[in-house]
Design a protein around this motif. Structure first.
Motif, PDB file in Angstrom:
ATOM      1  N   CYS A 236       6.761 -12.546  -3.937  1.00  0.00           N
ATOM      2  CA  CYS A 236       6.685 -13.934  -4.391  1.00  0.00           C
ATOM      3  C   CYS A 236       7.901 -14.712  -3.902  1.00  0.00           C
ATOM      4  CB  CYS A 236       6.629 -13.996  -5.918  1.00  0.00           C
ATOM      5  SG  CYS A 236       5.096 -13.356  -6.618  1.00  0.00           S
ATOM      6  N   ALA A 237       7.690 -15.979  -3.630  1.00  0.00           N
ATOM      7  CA  ALA A 237       8.770 -16.878  -3.223  1.00  0.00           C
ATOM      8  C   ALA A 237       8.628 -18.172  -4.009  1.00  0.00           C
ATOM      9  CB  ALA A 237       8.720 -17.149  -1.727  1.00  0.00           C
ATOM     10  N   ALA A 238       9.759 -18.763  -4.383  1.00  0.00           N
ATOM     11  CA  ALA A 238       9.755 -20.010  -5.152  1.00  0.00           C
ATOM     12  C   ALA A 238      10.280 -21.154  -4.293  1.00  0.00           C
ATOM     13  CB  ALA A 238      10.605 -19.866  -6.407  1.00  0.00           C
ATOM     14  N   SER A 239       9.686 -22.330  -4.495  1.00  0.00           N
ATOM     15  CA  SER A 239      10.156 -23.538  -3.834  1.00  0.00           C
ATOM     16  C   SER A 239       9.764 -24.719  -4.715  1.00  0.00           C
ATOM     17  CB  SER A 239       9.533 -23.687  -2.443  1.00  0.00           C
ATOM     18  OG  SER A 239       9.929 -24.905  -1.841  1.00  0.00           O
ATOM     19  N   GLY A 240      10.762 -25.451  -5.205  1.00  0.00           N
ATOM     20  CA  GLY A 240      10.467 -26.583  -6.081  1.00  0.00           C
ATOM     21  C   GLY A 240       9.772 -26.131  -7.340  1.00  0.00           C
ATOM     22  N   ASP A 241       8.582 -26.668  -7.575  1.00  0.00           N
ATOM     23  CA  ASP A 241       7.846 -26.328  -8.797  1.00  0.00           C
ATOM     24  C   ASP A 241       6.755 -25.291  -8.549  1.00  0.00           C
ATOM     25  OD1 ASP A 241       6.147 -27.856  -7.297  1.00  0.00           O
ATOM     26  OD2 ASP A 241       5.494 -29.166  -8.936  1.00  0.00           O
ATOM     27  N   THR A 242       6.832 -24.560  -7.442  1.00  0.00           N
ATOM     28  CA  THR A 242       5.781 -23.595  -7.115  1.00  0.00           C
ATOM     29  C   THR A 242       6.349 -22.193  -6.915  1.00  0.00           C
ATOM     30  OG1 THR A 242       5.898 -23.958  -4.719  1.00  0.00           O
ATOM     31  CG2 THR A 242       4.409 -25.377  -5.972  1.00  0.00           C
ATOM     32  N   VAL A 243       5.497 -21.225  -7.253  1.00  0.00           N
ATOM     33  CA  VAL A 243       5.738 -19.820  -6.908  1.00  0.00           C
ATOM     34  C   VAL A 243       4.551 -19.380  -6.067  1.00  0.00           C
ATOM     35  CG1 VAL A 243       5.902 -17.462  -7.776  1.00  0.00           C
ATOM     36  CG2 VAL A 243       7.122 -19.303  -8.946  1.00  0.00           C
ATOM     37  N   THR A 244       4.810 -18.806  -4.900  1.00  0.00           N
ATOM     38  CA  THR A 244       3.743 -18.425  -3.978  1.00  0.00           C
ATOM     39  C   THR A 244       3.716 -16.912  -3.826  1.00  0.00           C
ATOM     40  OG1 THR A 244       3.951 -20.501  -2.754  1.00  0.00           O
ATOM     41  CG2 THR A 244       2.797 -18.700  -1.669  1.00  0.00           C
ATOM     42  N   LEU A 245       2.552 -16.332  -4.111  1.00  0.00           N
ATOM     43  CA  LEU A 245       2.309 -14.920  -3.852  1.00  0.00           C
ATOM     44  C   LEU A 245       1.888 -14.800  -2.397  1.00  0.00           C
ATOM     45  CD1 LEU A 245       1.873 -11.965  -4.612  1.00  0.00           C
ATOM     46  CD2 LEU A 245      -0.334 -12.616  -5.627  1.00  0.00           C
ATOM     47  N   ASN A 246       2.725 -14.136  -1.586  1.00  0.00           N
ATOM     48  CA  ASN A 246       2.565 -14.143  -0.133  1.00  0.00           C
ATOM     49  C   ASN A 246       1.816 -12.927   0.390  1.00  0.00           C
ATOM     50  OD1 ASN A 246       4.149 -16.544   0.449  1.00  0.00           O
ATOM     51  ND2 ASN A 246       5.915 -15.347  -0.219  1.00  0.00           N
ATOM     52  N   SER A 247       1.182 -13.124   1.549  1.00  0.00           N
ATOM     53  CA  SER A 247       0.659 -12.037   2.396  1.00  0.00           C
ATOM     54  C   SER A 247      -0.215 -11.069   1.616  1.00  0.00           C
ATOM     55  CB  SER A 247       1.824 -11.287   3.056  1.00  0.00           C
ATOM     56  OG  SER A 247       2.607 -12.173   3.811  1.00  0.00           O
ATOM     57  N   LEU A 248      -1.254 -11.604   1.024  1.00  0.00           N
ATOM     58  CA  LEU A 248      -2.179 -10.755   0.279  1.00  0.00           C
ATOM     59  C   LEU A 248      -2.997  -9.887   1.229  1.00  0.00           C
ATOM     60  CD1 LEU A 248      -3.558 -13.370  -2.268  1.00  0.00           C
ATOM     61  CD2 LEU A 248      -1.981 -11.528  -2.754  1.00  0.00           C
ATOM     62  N   SER A 249      -3.422  -8.746   0.721  1.00  0.00           N
ATOM     63  CA  SER A 249      -4.438  -7.980   1.436  1.00  0.00           C
ATOM     64  C   SER A 249      -5.784  -8.641   1.190  1.00  0.00           C
ATOM     65  CB  SER A 249      -4.451  -6.534   0.926  1.00  0.00           C
ATOM     66  OG  SER A 249      -4.714  -6.515  -0.471  1.00  0.00           O
ATOM     67  N   THR A 250      -6.821  -8.205   1.900  1.00  0.00           N
ATOM     68  CA  THR A 250      -8.152  -8.788   1.715  1.00  0.00           C
ATOM     69  C   THR A 250      -8.644  -8.517   0.297  1.00  0.00           C
ATOM     70  OG1 THR A 250      -8.670  -8.524   4.056  1.00  0.00           O
ATOM     71  CG2 THR A 250     -10.516  -8.797   2.546  1.00  0.00           C
ATOM     72  N   VAL A 251      -9.114  -9.577  -0.363  1.00  0.00           N
ATOM     73  CA  VAL A 251      -9.595  -9.479  -1.740  1.00  0.00           C
ATOM     74  C   VAL A 251     -11.022  -9.994  -1.784  1.00  0.00           C
ATOM     75  CG1 VAL A 251      -9.223 -10.185  -4.135  1.00  0.00           C
ATOM     76  CG2 VAL A 251      -7.257  -9.839  -2.624  1.00  0.00           C
ATOM     77  N   ASP A 252     -11.917  -9.233  -2.409  1.00  0.00           N
ATOM     78  CA  ASP A 252     -13.323  -9.633  -2.507  1.00  0.00           C
ATOM     79  C   ASP A 252     -13.470 -10.852  -3.407  1.00  0.00           C
ATOM     80  OD1 ASP A 252     -16.038  -9.634  -2.215  1.00  0.00           O
ATOM     81  OD2 ASP A 252     -16.353  -7.598  -2.940  1.00  0.00           O
ATOM     82  N   ALA A 253     -14.533 -11.611  -3.171  1.00  0.00           N
ATOM     83  CA  ALA A 253     -14.813 -12.777  -4.015  1.00  0.00           C
ATOM     84  C   ALA A 253     -15.021 -12.335  -5.463  1.00  0.00           C
ATOM     85  CB  ALA A 253     -16.055 -13.499  -3.495  1.00  0.00           C
ATOM     86  N   ASN A 254     -14.658 -13.214  -6.397  1.00  0.00           N
ATOM     87  CA  ASN A 254     -14.818 -13.005  -7.839  1.00  0.00           C
ATOM     88  C   ASN A 254     -13.926 -11.901  -8.387  1.00  0.00           C
ATOM     89  OD1 ASN A 254     -16.934 -15.005  -8.405  1.00  0.00           O
ATOM     90  ND2 ASN A 254     -18.223 -13.704  -7.115  1.00  0.00           N
ATOM     91  N   THR A 255     -12.871 -11.552  -7.646  1.00  0.00           N
ATOM     92  CA  THR A 255     -11.884 -10.598  -8.158  1.00  0.00           C
ATOM     93  C   THR A 255     -10.831 -11.362  -8.969  1.00  0.00           C
ATOM     94  OG1 THR A 255     -12.185  -9.123  -6.263  1.00  0.00           O
ATOM     95  CG2 THR A 255     -10.142  -8.887  -7.523  1.00  0.00           C
ATOM     96  N   GLU A 256     -10.579 -10.909 -10.197  1.00  0.00           N
ATOM     97  CA  GLU A 256      -9.566 -11.564 -11.032  1.00  0.00           C
ATOM     98  C   GLU A 256      -8.188 -11.024 -10.659  1.00  0.00           C
ATOM     99  OE1 GLU A 256      -9.929 -13.058 -15.371  1.00  0.00           O
ATOM    100  OE2 GLU A 256      -9.106 -11.026 -15.502  1.00  0.00           O
ATOM    101  N   ILE A 257      -7.298 -11.920 -10.277  1.00  0.00           N
ATOM    102  CA  ILE A 257      -5.943 -11.566  -9.855  1.00  0.00           C
ATOM    103  C   ILE A 257      -4.977 -12.005 -10.950  1.00  0.00           C
ATOM    104  CG2 ILE A 257      -4.165 -11.926  -8.100  1.00  0.00           C
ATOM    105  CD1 ILE A 257      -6.482 -12.657  -6.171  1.00  0.00           C
ATOM    106  N   GLU A 258      -4.178 -11.079 -11.421  1.00  0.00           N
ATOM    107  CA  GLU A 258      -3.189 -11.389 -12.466  1.00  0.00           C
ATOM    108  C   GLU A 258      -1.807 -11.508 -11.826  1.00  0.00           C
ATOM    109  OE1 GLU A 258      -2.547  -9.796 -16.900  1.00  0.00           O
ATOM    110  OE2 GLU A 258      -1.881  -8.351 -15.388  1.00  0.00           O
ATOM    111  N   VAL A 259      -1.156 -12.623 -12.079  1.00  0.00           N
ATOM    112  CA  VAL A 259       0.200 -12.850 -11.584  1.00  0.00           C
ATOM    113  C   VAL A 259       1.084 -13.147 -12.799  1.00  0.00           C
ATOM    114  CG1 VAL A 259       1.685 -14.138 -10.010  1.00  0.00           C
ATOM    115  CG2 VAL A 259      -0.731 -13.817  -9.448  1.00  0.00           C
TER     116      VAL A 259
END
Length: 371
Positions: A236-259
């Motif tokens: 994860c990287a932060a910039s301003g008011d955002t946190v970005t989860l970077n470089s994900l592996s391929t994720v199928d549609a309708n998969t719930e991702i918890e951050v």
């Protein structure tokens, strides 16, 4: 019936099916025979020029959101005859063909096969020109960027793969994807370090090296924030008011991702704070989808306080010592207000504090320290 020399004979043969080879087709002759079938004369070889066959074709896609499993329906009216063992082939350009795709068409066939970006089926019978065909292909994945995508075609081929008919180029319009998101915080007190749990459920595929950008409204993201996530990613990287989860592996549609983002400082207006979003992006930064705006409810912060007196005799000047322990941050220009009940504050009172402060003012029974 006898005919004179140089009589012009016009012979119209209707409903003859032309050859399938585009270009010049020769091998046509007129042969005159006698009453006992003997050859009297034969013309020079004749030829005809043929173009490729044509179609009327429409293409509908549902749903049309990017990177979403979709159904492609081709409405096909061939202007030529399709013989047994001829192939009907569709070119799908940048749509992805999954391994479990399926197709149906309203003529007898031997099933569908896929190769590259093409799907083909073999006719099990003759289909005459003007027959309305409906080819439904399920299990395709839409292209990954929005806008108009062209490069879709319908061909008919012989068993040898010779193309004898081709449609006009078709196109589809692709819209942004959809994503569901929730956010929960604990604790929810103002200006307190808190844990933000995002549940992000894209309705579309996440391709390798894509990102998920989380916007945290007016929350404060310190440099020592922490980040955990339920999928394979590059951090994860932060910039301003955002946190970005970077470089994900391929994720199928309708998969719930918890951050889970830890040690974030809650906003300080008490009440509902909005401005929270989840935004999946491609590896090159294009927005794939954006959640509806999310909000959090902020409660008052907590503070511990105790005080002591230098003298307990009534109506004597005394020193009041307060030990104040806020369980939240005090921002620059914040204030500490001390209420003294019915105690009188002398005009020449003074105050000292062990933090940086600019001014201490009194108003009746209230002393305000401005940081």
């Amino acid at each position: 019936m006898a005919l004179n020399v140089d009589t012009t004979i016009e012979l119209n043969l209707k409903d003859i099916i032309s050859p399938y080879t585009a270009g010049t087709n020769s091998g046509f002759f007129v042969t005159m025979r006698g009453s006992i079938d003997n050859v009297l004369s034969r013309s020079e070889e004749l030829s005809i020029d043929l173009e490729h066959g044509r179609f009327e074709v429409q293409l509908a896609v549902s749903p049309n959101e990017l990177l979403t499993r979709s159904t492609y329906t081709f409405y096909i009216v061939p202007k030529h005859v399709i013989f047994e063992n001829d192939k009907v082939e569709v070119t799908l350009n940048v749509a992805w063909i999954t391994s479990n795709f399926s197709c149906n068409i309203n003529i007898p066939t031997g099933g569908c096969t896929a190769s590259g970006n093409k799907i083909a089926l073999v006719s099990s019978g003759r289909v005459y020109d003007g027959t309305a065909l409906e080819l439904v292909i399920e299990g395709l994945i839409n292209p990954y960027y929005t806008g108009t995508h062209s490069g879709f075609f319908v061909h008919t081929k012989k068993a040898t793969d010779y193309v004898f008919a081709i449609s006009d180029e078709l196109s589809i319009d692709v819209d942004y994807g959809k994503v569901e998101a929730q956010v929960a915080i604990n604790p929810n007190n103002a200006l307190t370090r808190s844990t933000y749990t995002f549940l992000v459920k894209p309705k579309h595929f996440i391709l390798s090296n894509s990102d998920i950008e989380l916007t945290l409204g007016s929350a404060i993201i310190p440099s020592d924030f922490t980040c955990q996530y339920s999928v394979t990613g590059g951090g994860c990287a932060a910039s301003g008011d955002t946190v970005t989860l970077n470089s994900l592996s391929t994720v199928d549609a309708n998969t719930e991702i918890e951050v889970i983002i830890g040690d974030v400082i809650n906003p300080y207006p008490v009440g509902t704070n909005s401005g929270f979003f989840a935004t999946p992006k491609s590896g090159t930064g294009e927005v794939l989808s954006r959640s509806e705006e999310l909000s959090i409810d902020i409660d008052y912060g907590k503070v511990k306080a105790e005080f002591s007196l230098s003298t307990i005799q009534a109506q004597l000047r005394s020193t009041y010592t307060f030990l104040i322990t806020p369980e939240h941050y005090i921002l620059e220009n914040g204030k500490i207000e001390v209420t003294l009940d019915s105690t009188a504050v002398a005009p020449d009172f003074s105050c000292q504090i062990n933090i940086s402060a600019e001014i201490c003012t009194a108003n009746c029974h209230t002393i305000i320290l401005e940081s």
